[in-house]
Write a protein that holds these residues in place. Sequence first.
Motif, mmCIF file in Angstrom:
data_model
loop_
_atom_site.group_PDB
_atom_site.id
_atom_site.type_symbol
_atom_site.label_atom_id
_atom_site.label_comp_id
_atom_site.label_asym_id
_atom_site.label_seq_id
_atom_site.Cartn_x
_atom_site.Cartn_y
_atom_site.Cartn_z
ATOM 1 N N GLU A 236 -51.724 2.598 -37.009
ATOM 2 C CA GLU A 236 -53.128 2.859 -36.694
ATOM 3 C C GLU A 236 -53.266 3.614 -35.375
ATOM 4 O O GLU A 236 -54.169 4.434 -35.205
ATOM 5 N N PHE A 240 -55.104 7.173 -35.001
ATOM 6 C CA PHE A 240 -56.168 7.340 -34.005
ATOM 7 C C PHE A 240 -55.901 8.534 -33.100
ATOM 8 O O PHE A 240 -56.802 9.332 -32.807
ATOM 9 N N VAL A 243 -54.236 11.992 -36.106
ATOM 10 C CA VAL A 243 -55.076 12.418 -37.224
ATOM 11 C C VAL A 243 -56.531 12.558 -36.785
ATOM 12 O O VAL A 243 -57.164 13.611 -36.963
ATOM 13 N N GLU A 244 -57.070 11.488 -36.171
ATOM 14 C CA GLU A 244 -58.461 11.550 -35.706
ATOM 15 C C GLU A 244 -58.602 12.281 -34.372
ATOM 16 O O GLU A 244 -59.691 12.737 -34.030
ATOM 17 N N ASN A 245 -57.497 12.353 -33.611
ATOM 18 C CA ASN A 245 -57.489 13.047 -32.309
ATOM 19 C C ASN A 245 -58.619 12.546 -31.408
ATOM 20 O O ASN A 245 -59.386 13.317 -30.827
ATOM 21 N N ARG A 246 -58.688 11.222 -31.240
ATOM 22 C CA ARG A 246 -59.791 10.623 -30.480
ATOM 23 C C ARG A 246 -59.377 10.153 -29.084
ATOM 24 O O ARG A 246 -60.209 9.605 -28.353
#
Length: 492
Positions: A236, A240, A243-246
């Motif tokens: 996860e 985070f 993939v989500e580049n957050r």
Amino acid sequence: MEGTEWLVIIVSLVHIILAPSTKVEESFNIQASHDLLFHLPTNMSNYDHSTFPGVVPRTFLGPLFLAALSSPMSFIFRFWAIPKVWQLILVRATLGLMNTMAFLYFARSVSRCFGRDVAMFLRIIMCTQFHYIFYMSRPLPNSFALILVMIVFVRLFEGNYQSAVRYATACVFLFRVDTVLLFGPLFLGYMWYGHMKVFGYDGAVSNGIRIASTCLAISIPIDSYFWGRPVWPEGEVLFFNVVENRSHEYGTQPFFWYFYSALPRCLLTSIFLVPLGLLVDRRLYDFIIPSTLFIFLYSFLPHKELRFIIYVIPMFSLAAAVFCARMFINKSKSIFHFCLYLGVVCHLIANVLGTGLLLLIASKNYPGFDALNYLQFQHRFDARKPVTVYIDNACAQTGVNRFLHAYDSWTYNKTENLKPEDLQNFDFLVLGTYGNKLKTEVETSYTKWHRPLFFVNSFHSYKLKSSRRFPYLYPEIIYTEKAAVLKNLNYV
């Protein structure tokens, strides 16, 4: 054990004692360690992560190890009614000792490969630098991964490449998936020169797959139980960040920040000896080049923190230690060599001064810890009263954790985003700020139902001041009110 080995242990303990508390990045691991020591793992409602899960889940494997190793002394502490805050030091000392032993194991391997004098200077240099020793006992995922990274380096020094692959795979899948950016360049070099077998039953690929499967078979069931849902924590984290580049939501730094800011702060003046060490011993290139490439690759991630690159600090320090050892051996050959050796000694003194300043700043950088600790000491005679304490987000992130909850009769509430009128029934408020206008905020918003009991001064910034006398230029630390404790006007 050698004298410099004891020095590493003592310096590590000094860092823990002078800065015993934790910050927000360490919250999950320290709260989980507390809950495993004080609550049975059968009722997750008692666990901090059930209420404050954080942005992404983290593995319970690290806290489980810490709790298991600390539990005998924890039982003795409770039997003798030793204040609970000392168990915080116990847990941190346990992790610090694990990392210290891993580093000393690495240093002994250095002694066999590069010589005893190099290992001696490596230990001394690391003791004179602040950040590595400081992070060894911080309950961060990076600190757990650091233990395995040191073992990987030792296995590579010994030529035991398959064992190195196994430990590296465990590190990636259990604690920090981003360490693949370090192990990838490191192992590719050995594969390129044919030192490491890639395919076959004993090859790196099959070894990695077997260990990865074992790690997932351990991590997923344990963490899924504690989190109450199917989860692979590092998976996860990868989703985070990649993939989500957050990760940029938590602050960004320029691309070369690690090179011009983080690395110089970690190495202090030893950074000037790193290229000289590379000139003295060309074997260092096999480790310095992958370490530099690791930092370069990590620089593509916008969110940057010093702890993300802490694993390679011993390698850069090793290069400096090689040069120091050579100057120590050759100091009697000529005046020039003796002057170089004096430069080595002066660089260590400069490191000690820099580390002393950084350690002083660190000890004054946990206002939440100081505020709650002193409040409980002041009202220790009310330990059995049903007192209610509200802890705001700033204080919760600057030192407050469950090890500081000293009294069972007291209720500690850290619900976020409460308005001043929502706090009128609390006996005490522990409030903090990241700015420098806390007194104004308290006087304008909270004095209707509470009065200030005391303020906590903490590190705010520093500036360089000049003088006509020695040392002519010196840093001045600026403190300001970073936390306040307020008492209800109706409290008796």
